[in-house]
Enzyme design. Sequence first.
Site, PDB file in Angstrom:
ATOM      1  N   ASP A   1      -5.141  22.298 -10.530  1.00  0.00           N
ATOM      2  CA  ASP A   1      -5.985  20.844 -11.471  1.00  0.00           C
ATOM      3  C   ASP A   1      -4.667  21.016 -12.538  1.00  0.00           C
ATOM      4  O   ASP A   1      -5.518  21.398 -12.980  1.00  0.00           O
ATOM      5  CB  ASP A   1      -6.958  20.764 -10.884  1.00  0.00           C
ATOM      6  CG  ASP A   1      -8.020  19.313 -12.022  1.00  0.00           C
ATOM      7  OD1 ASP A   1      -6.684  19.215 -12.729  1.00  0.00           O
ATOM      8  OD2 ASP A   1      -8.498  18.010 -11.542  1.00  0.00           O
TER       9      ASP A   1
ATOM     10  N   ARG B   1       0.745  -1.286  -0.269  1.00  0.00           N
ATOM     11  CA  ARG B   1       0.093   0.180  -0.174  1.00  0.00           C
ATOM     12  C   ARG B   1       0.883   1.180   0.092  1.00  0.00           C
ATOM     13  O   ARG B   1       0.513   2.129  -0.184  1.00  0.00           O
ATOM     14  CB  ARG B   1      -1.150   0.034   0.970  1.00  0.00           C
ATOM     15  CG  ARG B   1      -2.049   0.836   0.878  1.00  0.00           C
ATOM     16  CD  ARG B   1      -2.974   1.145   2.558  1.00  0.00           C
ATOM     17  NE  ARG B   1      -2.593   1.304   3.536  1.00  0.00           N
ATOM     18  CZ  ARG B   1      -2.331   0.968   4.235  1.00  0.00           C
ATOM     19  NH1 ARG B   1      -2.573  -0.541   4.482  1.00  0.00           N
ATOM     20  NH2 ARG B   1      -1.707   0.998   5.999  1.00  0.00           N
TER      21      ARG B   1
ATOM     22  N   LYS C   1      -5.696  11.077 -17.857  1.00  0.00           N
ATOM     23  CA  LYS C   1      -6.216  11.161 -18.925  1.00  0.00           C
ATOM     24  C   LYS C   1      -4.732  11.286 -19.503  1.00  0.00           C
ATOM     25  O   LYS C   1      -4.548  10.081 -20.681  1.00  0.00           O
ATOM     26  CB  LYS C   1      -6.402  12.638 -18.982  1.00  0.00           C
ATOM     27  CG  LYS C   1      -7.577  12.855 -18.178  1.00  0.00           C
ATOM     28  CD  LYS C   1      -9.158  12.330 -18.514  1.00  0.00           C
ATOM     29  CE  LYS C   1     -10.089  12.767 -17.251  1.00  0.00           C
ATOM     30  NZ  LYS C   1     -10.302  13.601 -16.340  1.00  0.00           N
TER      31      LYS C   1
ATOM     32  N   TYR D   1     -13.668  21.242 -12.027  1.00  0.00           N
ATOM     33  CA  TYR D   1     -14.335  19.607 -11.629  1.00  0.00           C
ATOM     34  C   TYR D   1     -15.431  19.374 -11.152  1.00  0.00           C
ATOM     35  O   TYR D   1     -15.247  19.206 -10.083  1.00  0.00           O
ATOM     36  CB  TYR D   1     -12.738  19.014 -12.132  1.00  0.00           C
ATOM     37  CG  TYR D   1     -13.437  16.988 -11.880  1.00  0.00           C
ATOM     38  CD1 TYR D   1     -13.369  16.508 -13.208  1.00  0.00           C
ATOM     39  CD2 TYR D   1     -12.806  16.588 -10.811  1.00  0.00           C
ATOM     40  CE1 TYR D   1     -13.634  15.680 -14.106  1.00  0.00           C
ATOM     41  CE2 TYR D   1     -12.856  14.965 -11.521  1.00  0.00           C
ATOM     42  CZ  TYR D   1     -12.872  14.796 -13.009  1.00  0.00           C
ATOM     43  OH  TYR D   1     -13.936  13.392 -12.954  1.00  0.00           O
TER      44      TYR D   1
HETATM   45  C1  LIG Z   1     -11.054  13.489 -15.001  1.00  0.00           C
HETATM   46  C2  LIG Z   1     -10.211  14.768 -14.509  1.00  0.00           C
HETATM   47  C3  LIG Z   1     -10.273  14.420 -13.203  1.00  0.00           C
HETATM   48  C4  LIG Z   1     -10.740  13.560 -12.013  1.00  0.00           C
HETATM   49  O1  LIG Z   1      -9.560  11.728 -12.880  1.00  0.00           O
HETATM   50  P1  LIG Z   1     -10.425  10.484 -12.647  1.00  0.00           P
HETATM   51  O2  LIG Z   1      -9.217  10.025 -12.846  1.00  0.00           O
HETATM   52  O3  LIG Z   1     -10.824  10.198 -13.379  1.00  0.00           O
HETATM   53  O4  LIG Z   1     -10.757  10.301 -10.674  1.00  0.00           O
HETATM   54  C5  LIG Z   1      -9.581  15.147 -12.319  1.00  0.00           C
HETATM   55  N1  LIG Z   1     -10.211  16.786 -13.096  1.00  0.00           N
HETATM   56  C6  LIG Z   1      -9.687  17.185 -14.079  1.00  0.00           C
HETATM   57  C7  LIG Z   1      -9.843  18.856 -14.460  1.00  0.00           C
HETATM   58  C8  LIG Z   1     -10.463  16.050 -15.098  1.00  0.00           C
HETATM   59  O5  LIG Z   1     -10.878  16.076 -16.191  1.00  0.00           O
END
Ligand SMILES: *Cc1c(COP(=O)(O)O)cnc(C)c1O
Length: 392
Positions: A183, A58, A208, A111
Amino acid sequence: MTKKDNVHLETLLASGGRHPEDNYGIVNPPVYHASTVTSPTLAEWRARDFTKHITYGRMGTPTQKSLEEAVALVEGGDHAIAVSSGLASITTAISAFVESGDHILVSDSAYFPTRNFCNNVMAKYGVETTYYDPLIGGGISELLQDNTKVVLTEAPGSQTFEVQDIPAISAAAHARGAVVINDNTWGTPLYFRSFEKGVDVSVHAATKYIVGHSDAMLGIIVTTEEHYEKILMNFRYWGQHAAPDDCYLGLRGLRTMGVRLRQHQENALTMANWLKTRPEVTRVLFPALPDDPGHELWKRDFEGACGLFGLTLDKHHDDTALGAMLDGMELFAMGASWGGYESLILPGKPIRTATTWESTGTLLRLHVGLEHPDDLIADLEAGLDRLAAAAG
Ligand SMILES: *Cc1c(COP(=O)(O)O)cnc(C)c1O
């Protein structure tokens, strides 16, 4: 590999976090599957320190450490921590810095699940959230309180693509002792250089562009020496973890992220410019376009653009008309997430509480993938024609 000033980012993408000399000369690190990690002696068992050693699955495997080392190097942070999802990187980072009675400032264009976390979890633990106009810039000074511990930024905004003045917001936040968490999923470690722009903690949905192939969930928190321990301890308290196979996929994706992003950007610009010629498209929301309201800030602060942008239509269409367009798409699929090699399309619905967001018509979000733009244009053109026919 240690950071060298004369090494370019492309080189770091290819070489960061790799130690073939420790592994028979094999180019990629192995995937270590682990829960238990045994100690040969009691003395070693007693001396185990999860911040320095591999102690338990972990707490991170060598595969995870390779990914963390590579991403931190590329973005220019001192450390990175991999977690189970992009959202987990946000929740782990925010909750590291606050306690009951504290206050946080969150961009109104953040988000949506970030907002969910603040409203449903932070609120429950006595942390108050104020949402602010994403275009506030240095004016955020007026919203900073003595108990404001975190300012969360995200640029461009989710769905609506406003570019925030992160250096100005960071300067104001730091003047009052607040930490800036950005972010940086859209910007990626390559196209928005967080730590040169005043950010303290850069969080990524590695799901992403870092993973890049729509096959793994992963988050990464990149930060400076100053804040690392606090976030690492919080990561541990919450039982956060990143799966070894997914860390491997993240590392593999990272190696080609530079070339993929260049092509996503080129394809997205081609699509955006074509969309601007369409009579039913009233706006293309993409800061890489010279007439976008965020273009000057984007040009100042970003090194590039990815394949995600929005557009508004001249009418608010009902689901019958919109379905006629979207159900028949051959290349643009409907689905959450983005950053993979394939194109996606979704209708949007921005949720705002501090500001309002108006549009002439339906908002669509496109993720432009690596298909040939001519084929993507043909698909969209046919879709827009079906929409026009269905709307009557
Ligand atoms: C998709 C996304 C997230 C979350 O990512 P996950 O891996 O789906 O939890 C956070 N911030 C932004 C800007 C996103 O587009």
